[in-house]
Design a protein around this motif. Structure first.
Motif, PDB file in Angstrom:
ATOM      1  N   TRP A  44       0.838  -1.210   0.000  1.00 50.65           N
ATOM      2  CA  TRP A  44       0.000   0.000   0.000  1.00 50.65           C
ATOM      3  C   TRP A  44       0.867   1.251   0.000  1.00 50.65           C
ATOM      4  N   LEU A  45       1.895   1.263   0.849  1.00 50.54           N
ATOM      5  CA  LEU A  45       2.740   2.447   0.966  1.00 50.54           C
ATOM      6  C   LEU A  45       3.377   2.806  -0.372  1.00 50.54           C
ATOM      7  N   GLN A  46       3.953   1.820  -1.034  1.00 49.84           N
ATOM      8  CA  GLN A  46       4.625   2.093  -2.304  1.00 49.84           C
ATOM      9  C   GLN A  46       3.638   2.595  -3.360  1.00 49.84           C
ATOM     10  N   LYS A  47       2.502   1.926  -3.483  1.00 48.84           N
ATOM     11  CA  LYS A  47       1.528   2.317  -4.501  1.00 48.84           C
ATOM     12  C   LYS A  47       0.917   3.677  -4.202  1.00 48.84           C
ATOM     13  N   SER A  48       0.594   3.947  -2.941  1.00 48.81           N
ATOM     14  CA  SER A  48      -0.082   5.201  -2.595  1.00 48.81           C
ATOM     15  C   SER A  48       0.852   6.394  -2.705  1.00 48.81           C
ATOM     16  N   VAL A  49       2.111   6.247  -2.252  1.00 53.46           N
ATOM     17  CA  VAL A  49       3.066   7.345  -2.345  1.00 53.46           C
ATOM     18  C   VAL A  49       3.374   7.655  -3.807  1.00 53.46           C
ATOM     19  N   GLU A  50       3.658   6.615  -4.594  1.00 57.19           N
ATOM     20  CA  GLU A  50       3.946   6.829  -6.008  1.00 57.19           C
ATOM     21  C   GLU A  50       2.732   7.395  -6.749  1.00 57.19           C
ATOM     22  N   GLY A  51       1.544   6.921  -6.372  1.00 54.87           N
ATOM     23  CA  GLY A  51       0.325   7.425  -7.003  1.00 54.87           C
ATOM     24  C   GLY A  51       0.085   8.891  -6.688  1.00 54.87           C
ATOM     25  N   LEU A  52       0.318   9.277  -5.434  1.00 58.53           N
ATOM     26  CA  LEU A  52       0.128  10.667  -5.041  1.00 58.53           C
ATOM     27  C   LEU A  52       1.133  11.575  -5.743  1.00 58.53           C
ATOM     28  N   ILE A  53       2.372  11.127  -5.860  1.00 58.05           N
ATOM     29  CA  ILE A  53       3.394  11.914  -6.560  1.00 58.05           C
ATOM     30  C   ILE A  53       2.977  12.150  -8.012  1.00 58.05           C
ATOM     31  N   GLU A  54       2.449  11.131  -8.661  1.00 56.69           N
ATOM     32  CA  GLU A  54       1.980  11.258 -10.052  1.00 56.69           C
ATOM     33  C   GLU A  54       0.824  12.245 -10.145  1.00 56.69           C
ATOM     34  N   ASP A  55      -0.110  12.184  -9.182  1.00 57.99           N
ATOM     35  CA  ASP A  55      -1.254  13.100  -9.184  1.00 57.99           C
ATOM     36  C   ASP A  55      -0.796  14.543  -9.002  1.00 57.99           C
ATOM     37  N   LYS A  85      19.572  18.328  12.994  1.00 59.99           N
ATOM     38  CA  LYS A  85      19.994  16.932  12.886  1.00 59.99           C
ATOM     39  C   LYS A  85      18.946  16.174  12.088  1.00 59.99           C
ATOM     40  N   LYS A  86      19.372  15.550  11.011  1.00 65.34           N
ATOM     41  CA  LYS A  86      18.451  14.815  10.161  1.00 65.34           C
ATOM     42  C   LYS A  86      18.047  13.500  10.809  1.00 65.34           C
ATOM     43  N   SER A  87      16.762  13.190  10.739  1.00 62.10           N
ATOM     44  CA  SER A  87      16.256  11.958  11.349  1.00 62.10           C
ATOM     45  C   SER A  87      16.808  10.730  10.644  1.00 62.10           C
ATOM     46  N   ALA A  88      17.046   9.680  11.423  1.00 62.02           N
ATOM     47  CA  ALA A  88      17.485   8.408  10.834  1.00 62.02           C
ATOM     48  C   ALA A  88      16.291   7.712  10.214  1.00 62.02           C
ATOM     49  N   ASN A  89      16.475   7.054   9.099  1.00 62.69           N
ATOM     50  CA  ASN A  89      15.369   6.366   8.438  1.00 62.69           C
ATOM     51  C   ASN A  89      15.833   5.020   7.905  1.00 62.69           C
ATOM     52  N   ASP A  90      16.328   4.167   8.777  1.00 60.13           N
ATOM     53  CA  ASP A  90      16.756   2.853   8.317  1.00 60.13           C
ATOM     54  C   ASP A  90      15.801   1.785   8.847  1.00 60.13           C
ATOM     55  N   SER A  91      16.146   1.156   9.966  1.00 61.28           N
ATOM     56  CA  SER A  91      15.302   0.095  10.490  1.00 61.28           C
ATOM     57  C   SER A  91      14.420   0.565  11.645  1.00 61.28           C
ATOM     58  N   LEU A  99       9.702   3.433   3.678  1.00 62.65           N
ATOM     59  CA  LEU A  99       9.974   4.654   2.928  1.00 62.65           C
ATOM     60  C   LEU A  99      11.425   4.693   2.462  1.00 62.65           C
ATOM     61  N   LYS A 100      12.328   4.238   3.310  1.00 62.97           N
ATOM     62  CA  LYS A 100      13.741   4.208   2.938  1.00 62.97           C
ATOM     63  C   LYS A 100      13.949   3.283   1.742  1.00 62.97           C
ATOM     64  N   ASN A 101      13.247   2.176   1.740  1.00 64.94           N
ATOM     65  CA  ASN A 101      13.344   1.238   0.626  1.00 64.94           C
ATOM     66  C   ASN A 101      12.780   1.863  -0.657  1.00 64.94           C
ATOM     67  N   LEU A 102      11.675   2.612  -0.495  1.00 60.38           N
ATOM     68  CA  LEU A 102      11.044   3.268  -1.635  1.00 60.38           C
ATOM     69  C   LEU A 102      11.903   4.402  -2.176  1.00 60.38           C
ATOM     70  N   GLU A 103      12.643   5.071  -1.285  1.00 66.76           N
ATOM     71  CA  GLU A 103      13.442   6.234  -1.677  1.00 66.76           C
ATOM     72  C   GLU A 103      14.429   5.905  -2.799  1.00 66.76           C
ATOM     73  N   ARG A 104      14.900   4.686  -2.827  1.00 68.27           N
ATOM     74  CA  ARG A 104      15.910   4.298  -3.811  1.00 68.27           C
ATOM     75  C   ARG A 104      15.408   4.430  -5.245  1.00 68.27           C
ATOM     76  N   ARG A 105      14.091   4.390  -5.445  1.00 67.47           N
ATOM     77  CA  ARG A 105      13.582   4.496  -6.807  1.00 67.47           C
ATOM     78  C   ARG A 105      12.680   5.715  -7.025  1.00 67.47           C
ATOM     79  N   LEU A 106      12.635   6.610  -6.037  1.00 67.49           N
ATOM     80  CA  LEU A 106      11.875   7.837  -6.205  1.00 67.49           C
ATOM     81  C   LEU A 106      12.625   8.800  -7.130  1.00 67.49           C
ATOM     82  N   PRO A 107      11.902   9.655  -7.875  1.00 72.75           N
ATOM     83  CA  PRO A 107      12.578  10.637  -8.727  1.00 72.75           C
ATOM     84  C   PRO A 107      13.373  11.637  -7.897  1.00 72.75           C
TER      85      PRO A 107
END
Length: 397
Positions: A44-55, A85-91, A99-107
């Motif tokens: 859901w996260l991947q589809k909804s985030v990518e869908g919102l970015i497209e919209d 200080k930037k927030s950590a976003n790993d595990s 989101l960290k996993n999705l970031e690798r293929r975001l524009p």
């Protein structure tokens, strides 16, 4: 294997009074909860985030800079007056990890948890906050007030930035609370995959009684109906929300052992997140809407049916003229899932375009009843007898 045979479930159920219908009600309640697995949330996260970015890109007509933040973590952590200080976003947290996993293929014009200075330099116009669950909305509101920088709030108040909120599941009261308390967030930009208008637990007096009567055994008595008294029906594989009745997650003053201790999910209960329990609640649901013949028949015959049990329930509800939104809430379905099932019924000619049960649909329900009828004398016909209650559930008046 039936879920009652899982040792931890068996132990939890044994704490309910077997002399009353409580043990059966607890089993029914457990089977009626919506168990959300890891994979479903991440898909859901991947589809909804990518869908919102497209919209957003379609509306803007260009690739506008976008920032994404997980709600479960502090949005901006100030290290000192000069530097952030930037927030950590790993595990740290399922949403942050996904989101960290999705970031690798975001524009490139989309950035995960950027600093204020970076957002200002790139002139970010859209900020997306992502969460798994919104109950009362209080957690999001507190995070906004205490953790979002004054600079971001200023940009939003001046209309330079639009705020979007994505959540896998949310209670409608929580969404309304956020929209009412945080001015920059419009209701149209609060989006949830699964919206709970009103929990089915709250509409069932016996389930409310169950949560209430065993609350005195818990350390979290005030949360016996869940935080905010939401009686939430949603449990995630990565954690049980505190809006769920406390009989599921609170330890007891008198030795009560919860199913999900302190809202954690033991690995031995992972089966719950891959087990289809709709077949075991079909009879109860149909009984409660007045399909007594069909409910009694299903108790003996449901194991022979290999199709979608929820379709049978929905058809029975519609025949009794139940509202679509009420049906969706009772079955804890997303709007998309509900429409898909209605389309399925429509495709097979069981309901018409107005969701009214067709003659064929009525015939299917009739055929689902017991084929064996009582032999009757010509002079003295028997009347069907139905008990006032069935497996712990009262007849609908």
């Amino acid at each position: 294997m039936a879920i009652e045979e899982i040792p931890r479930v068996k132990q939890w159920l044994s704490q309910f009074d077997a002399a009353l219908p409580d043990q059966y009600l607890a089993s029914y309640l457990l089977k009626k909860m919506r168990f959300v697995p890891f994979q479903e949330v991440e898909e859901w996260l991947q589809k909804s985030v990518e869908g919102l970015i497209e919209d957003i890109e379609k509306k803007e007509g260009k690739k506008a800079p976008i920032a994404i933040f997980p709600v479960a973590k502090p949005f901006i952590n100030k290290f000192n007056a000069e530097k952030e200080k930037k927030s950590a976003n790993d595990s740290a947290g399922r949403i942050s990890h996904a989101l960290k996993n999705l970031e690798r293929r975001l524009p490139k014009h989309v950035e995960l948890t950027p600093r204020d200075d970076s957002m200002r330099a790139r002139k970010v116009k859209h900020i997306i906050y992502v969460d798994d669950f919104i109950g009362t909305g209080d957690r999001f509101i507190k995070s906004w007030r205490n953790m979002v920088s004054a600079r971001i709030k200023s940009w939003c108040s001046r209309g330079w930035c639009k705020i979007w909120v994505l959540s896998f599941a949310a209670h409608k009261t929580g969404l309304n609370n956020i929209a009412n308390q945080i001015r920059p967030i419009e209701k149209s930009r609060l989006m949830a995959n699964l919206v709970v208008e009103k929990s089915f637990l709250a509409e069932n007096k016996e389930l409310v009684r169950l949560a209430d009567s065993y609350g005195c055994k818990l350390k979290k008595y005030d949360a016996r109906f869940g935080y905010g008294k939401l009686l939430s029906p949603i449990i995630f594989q990565h954690g049980c929300p505190n809006n769920v009745p406390a009989i599921f997650w609170s330890s007891g003053k008198r030795g009560w052992t919860p199913l999900f201790p302190e809202r954690s999910v033991p690995s031995e209960l992972y089966t719950l997140f891959s087990f289809d329990m709709t077949a075991e609640t079909t009879a109860e649901e149909l009984w409660m809407v007045g399909h007594y013949d069909l409910a009694v028949s299903i108790v003996n015959q449901i194991e022979q049916y290999g199709g979608d049990h929820q379709l049978v329930m929905i058809l029975g509800f519609l025949e009794k003229k139940k509202d679509i939104e009420r049906i969706r809430n009772v079955l804890v379905l997303t709007t998309k899932e509900m429409f898909e099932k209605l389309d399925n019924l429509r495709h097979h000619g069981l309901i018409d375009s107005g969701n009214k049960v067709t003659h064929f649909g009525v015939e299917i329900l009739r055929r689902g009843k017991k084929n064996t009828e009582l032999k009757q004398d010509n002079d003295d016909a028997y009347n069907y007898f139905y008990p006032a209650s069935f497996l712990g559930f009262q007849r609908e008046v």
